[in-house]
Design an enzyme around this catalytic site. Structure first.
Site, mmCIF file in Angstrom:
data_model
loop_
_atom_site.group_PDB
_atom_site.id
_atom_site.type_symbol
_atom_site.label_atom_id
_atom_site.label_comp_id
_atom_site.label_asym_id
_atom_site.label_seq_id
_atom_site.Cartn_x
_atom_site.Cartn_y
_atom_site.Cartn_z
ATOM 1 N N LYS A 1 0.828 -1.218 0.000
ATOM 2 C CA LYS A 1 0.000 0.000 0.000
ATOM 3 C C LYS A 1 0.861 1.267 0.000
ATOM 4 O O LYS A 1 0.472 2.288 -0.559
ATOM 5 C CB LYS A 1 -1.000 -0.009 1.161
ATOM 6 C CG LYS A 1 -2.110 -1.029 0.927
ATOM 7 C CD LYS A 1 -3.331 -0.797 1.763
ATOM 8 C CE LYS A 1 -4.459 -1.736 1.303
ATOM 9 N NZ LYS A 1 -5.595 -1.757 2.190
ATOM 10 N N LYS B 1 -3.701 -9.738 -6.166
ATOM 11 C CA LYS B 1 -5.012 -10.154 -5.668
ATOM 12 C C LYS B 1 -6.123 -9.192 -6.113
ATOM 13 O O LYS B 1 -5.874 -7.997 -6.336
ATOM 14 C CB LYS B 1 -4.990 -10.305 -4.153
ATOM 15 C CG LYS B 1 -4.923 -9.009 -3.387
ATOM 16 C CD LYS B 1 -5.276 -9.225 -1.925
ATOM 17 C CE LYS B 1 -5.411 -7.891 -1.213
ATOM 18 N NZ LYS B 1 -6.240 -7.897 -0.049
ATOM 19 N N LYS C 1 -10.812 -4.404 -3.731
ATOM 20 C CA LYS C 1 -11.968 -3.520 -3.929
ATOM 21 C C LYS C 1 -11.568 -2.064 -4.144
ATOM 22 O O LYS C 1 -12.353 -1.279 -4.652
ATOM 23 C CB LYS C 1 -12.985 -3.649 -2.787
ATOM 24 C CG LYS C 1 -12.484 -3.267 -1.409
ATOM 25 C CD LYS C 1 -13.606 -3.393 -0.395
ATOM 26 C CE LYS C 1 -13.328 -4.377 0.701
ATOM 27 N NZ LYS C 1 -12.159 -4.107 1.561
HETATM 28 N N1 AQP Z 1 -8.489 -11.318 -3.537
HETATM 29 C C1 AQP Z 1 -8.871 -11.907 -2.422
HETATM 30 N N2 AQP Z 1 -9.031 -13.246 -2.391
HETATM 31 C C2 AQP Z 1 -9.423 -13.852 -1.247
HETATM 32 N N3 AQP Z 1 -9.709 -13.195 -0.107
HETATM 33 C C3 AQP Z 1 -9.577 -11.867 -0.105
HETATM 34 N N4 AQP Z 1 -9.774 -10.930 0.829
HETATM 35 C C4 AQP Z 1 -9.507 -9.718 0.307
HETATM 36 N N5 AQP Z 1 -9.130 -9.836 -0.968
HETATM 37 C C5 AQP Z 1 -9.162 -11.155 -1.254
HETATM 38 C C6 AQP Z 1 -10.224 -11.210 2.182
HETATM 39 O O1 AQP Z 1 -11.356 -10.391 2.415
HETATM 40 C C7 AQP Z 1 -11.371 -10.016 3.794
HETATM 41 C C8 AQP Z 1 -11.601 -8.548 3.901
HETATM 42 O O2 AQP Z 1 -10.526 -7.822 3.386
HETATM 43 P P1 AQP Z 1 -10.341 -6.336 3.850
HETATM 44 O O3 AQP Z 1 -11.513 -5.529 3.513
HETATM 45 O O4 AQP Z 1 -9.932 -6.298 5.264
HETATM 46 O O5 AQP Z 1 -9.139 -5.793 3.071
HETATM 47 P P2 AQP Z 1 -8.204 -6.374 2.048
HETATM 48 O O6 AQP Z 1 -7.701 -7.724 2.427
HETATM 49 O O7 AQP Z 1 -7.143 -5.356 1.840
HETATM 50 O O8 AQP Z 1 -9.216 -6.503 0.821
HETATM 51 P P3 AQP Z 1 -9.284 -5.652 -0.467
HETATM 52 O O9 AQP Z 1 -10.480 -6.059 -1.207
HETATM 53 O O10 AQP Z 1 -7.989 -5.737 -1.190
HETATM 54 O O11 AQP Z 1 -9.513 -4.200 0.069
HETATM 55 P P4 AQP Z 1 -8.663 -2.919 -0.166
HETATM 56 O O12 AQP Z 1 -8.590 -2.790 -1.648
HETATM 57 O O13 AQP Z 1 -9.421 -1.831 0.480
HETATM 58 O O14 AQP Z 1 -7.317 -3.134 0.464
HETATM 59 C C9 AQP Z 1 -10.059 -10.482 4.401
HETATM 60 O O15 AQP Z 1 -10.306 -11.661 5.150
HETATM 61 C C10 AQP Z 1 -9.216 -10.777 3.227
HETATM 62 O O16 AQP Z 1 -8.294 -11.812 3.517
#
Ligand code: AQP
Length: 327
Positions: free
Chosen positions: A115, A196, A199
């Site tokens: 990040k 990965k 969102k």
């Molecule tokens: N690509 C992924 N595949 C499987 N699991 C995923 N998780 C996130 N992306 C994937 C799981 O979703 C849960 C919530 O994630 P989060 O909102 O805490 O943040 P993150 O992991 O950083 O997810 P994002 O979608 O990538 O959000 P942003 O873009 O805001 O950083 C967690 O259990 C995570 O493992």
């Protein structure tokens, strides 16, 4: 207030609209835990502000995330649902845990490194400290298991380290949590299968949001990158097709081997066309359910969840303060 069941804690950031990666890596596993565990599901809005958010969007995304939890099948009669910023013990314990966390431990965190590269203009202290707040989230509830996707494993490891360290320094206080990694461990981006699905990705073609409409889903899957060649096969040298096959398998329960057989000689286009329909059919009941949820119901669910979370977290926080000599 709690049953004798072991405790599961997890959360998602309202940093956008959740996607099928969040569902498969996280929420799908939560649903399976609801009967065996006392589940506590948090909307971790303090985590999401480590990346700049537009206030109106954050509010909308938080309300939307709550509805998505419910529409996906999180049952407020069984599980505690609340918003992180409404329970002050999270930030209080995070401060305390900061004092037993070493800089080197946080510098190693791959999410921070990732990040900090993506948001060069805003490498803030909160982003660096994110894993300590996450440890506080988990440890406040004497959590036994933390169901998360593979990407969060390093953070859960830190929570375990901090729990051990605190217990050694001040006496037995925290339960040591175990990570619980589900089958949909890591879903990759549709536009780049080496990273990965995320969102907050700048390109919406990276993900399928749970609220995407039929035409958007068809378009995004049609445009998803593919690998060279034409063979539909799960293989490390075919990361894009492997990702599509994994999503197909997890949403349909059809074994990957059967999918490979089904699409022999049919090519990528047919696989994509069918996958889009699988996703559309999977999301339909979730999207229908969202329409039935009104503000009054969701407010009541939140108020009840917040009350329970406040009571439970305060018990641990009081114990921590007492052990440390804080009056
Ligand atoms: N690509 C992924 N595949 C499987 N699991 C995923 N998780 C996130 N992306 C994937 C799981 O979703 C849960 C919530 O994630 P989060 O909102 O805490 O943040 P993150 O992991 O950083 O997810 P994002 O979608 O990538 O959000 P942003 O873009 O805001 O950083 C967690 O259990 C995570 O493992």
């Amino acid at each position: 207030m709690l049953t004798q069941k072991p405790i599961a804690f997890s959360g998602i950031q309202p940093s956008g609209i959740i996607h099928i990666g969040n569902y498969l890596g996280s929420i799908k596993n939560w649903l399976e835990l609801q009967d065996r565990y006392q589940c506590i599901f948090c909307l971790v809005d303090y985590h999401s502000i480590t990346v700049r958010q537009t206030p109106a969007e954050l509010r909308k995304n938080t309300e939307g995330l709550l509805k998505l939890y419910l529409a996906c099948g999180i049952d407020p009669k069984k599980s505690i649902i609340f918003i992180q910023s409404q329970v002050p013990a999270h930030t209080e314990l995070a401060w305390i845990l900061n004092t037993i966390t070493y800089l080197g431990e946080l510098k190693r965190m791959t999410q921070f490194k990732d990040k900090a590269t993506r948001y060069k203009e805003n490498v803030n202290v909160g982003l660096f400290d994110y894993p300590v707040l996450m440890a506080a989230d988990i440890l406040l509830y004497q959590t036994n298991v933390v169901p998360v996707g593979q990407d969060q494993l390093q953070h859960v490891e830190l929570a375990r380290t901090l729990a051990h360290r605190f217990n050694q320094l001040y006496g037995e206080t925290f339960t040591i949590p175990q990570p619980l990694i589900g089958k949909g461990a890591k879903i990759m981006g549709l536009d780049d299968p080496t990273k990965k699905m995320s969102k907050s990705a700048k390109n919406p073609g990276n993900y399928i949001a749970l609220t995407d409409d039929v035409e958007t889903i068809r378009k995004k899957i049609a445009r998803a990158v593919t690998d060279s060649g034409y063979e539909v096969k799960l293989s490390p040298d075919k990361p894009a097709i492997s990702n599509l096959l994994t999503i197909y398998h997890l949403l349909s329960n059809i074994p990957i081997k059967d999918l490979e057989k089904k699409y022999t000689d049919k090519g990528y286009a047919k696989l994509k066309k069918d996958l889009a329909e699988v996703i559309i059919n999977f999301l339909k009941p979730i999207q229908e359910k969202i329409k039935t949820l009104d503000q009054k119901t969701t407010n009541q669910i939140l108020a009840a969840g917040t009350r329970k979370a406040q009571t439970l977290s305060q018990l641990t926080l009081n114990r921590v303060k007492e052990k440390m000599g804080l009056i």
